[in-house]
Motif scaffolding. Sequence first.
Motif, short mmCIF file in Angstrom:
data_model
loop_
_atom_site.label_atom_id
_atom_site.label_comp_id
_atom_site.label_asym_id
_atom_site.label_seq_id
_atom_site.Cartn_x
_atom_site.Cartn_y
_atom_site.Cartn_z
N GLU A 42 -6.73 30.25 23.62
CA GLU A 42 -8.02 30.46 24.28
C GLU A 42 -8.20 29.49 25.45
O GLU A 42 -8.67 29.87 26.53
N ARG A 46 -9.15 30.49 29.20
CA ARG A 46 -10.47 30.11 29.72
C ARG A 46 -10.42 29.05 30.81
O ARG A 46 -11.25 29.05 31.71
N GLY A 51 -9.52 30.86 35.24
CA GLY A 51 -10.29 31.07 34.01
C GLY A 51 -11.78 31.15 34.24
O GLY A 51 -12.31 30.64 35.23
N GLN A 52 -12.48 31.76 33.28
CA GLN A 52 -13.92 31.93 33.38
C GLN A 52 -14.69 30.77 32.76
O GLN A 52 -15.92 30.76 32.79
N MET A 54 -16.51 28.47 29.95
CA MET A 54 -17.25 28.80 28.74
C MET A 54 -18.73 28.56 28.95
O MET A 54 -19.12 27.74 29.79
#
Length: 128
Positions: A42, A46, A51-52, A54
């Motif tokens: 993960e 992420r 990545g996006q 969190m």
Amino acid sequence: MRTVRLEGPSLDVSDDPNGVIGEFLAYALSLKNLSGREPAEEFAERFSPEGQGMSLPDVFMAYRAEGQDDLPPELGEEAWAELGEKEPWVLSRLQYGWAPESAVLEGAELRHLLQESLLLRGVVPPRG
């Protein structure tokens, strides 16, 4: 580069006066409870350069700053001048009734701290 060490149940990060980075690491490690995915997998997704990040609504968020306007105002133009070419990530603690507290890290350092946290928590075996 900052270092992380285990202090009882908490993660202590050097040069983290408000504890924002250490708190981020704790939240990131708890993502498995929400997603059911392995943390190393993960994190690679992420927190990659594309990545996006969190977001835990009203609690914490971590995102990649694409431009100076993405940095918290209190960090000023100097932070962008220093980090703009180094994949800056913003970590922000959100507390109802309080102004957010933020820290900015280079992407490589962020991924290093995540990896070290996984090692300290015994989530991944030591390298070598």
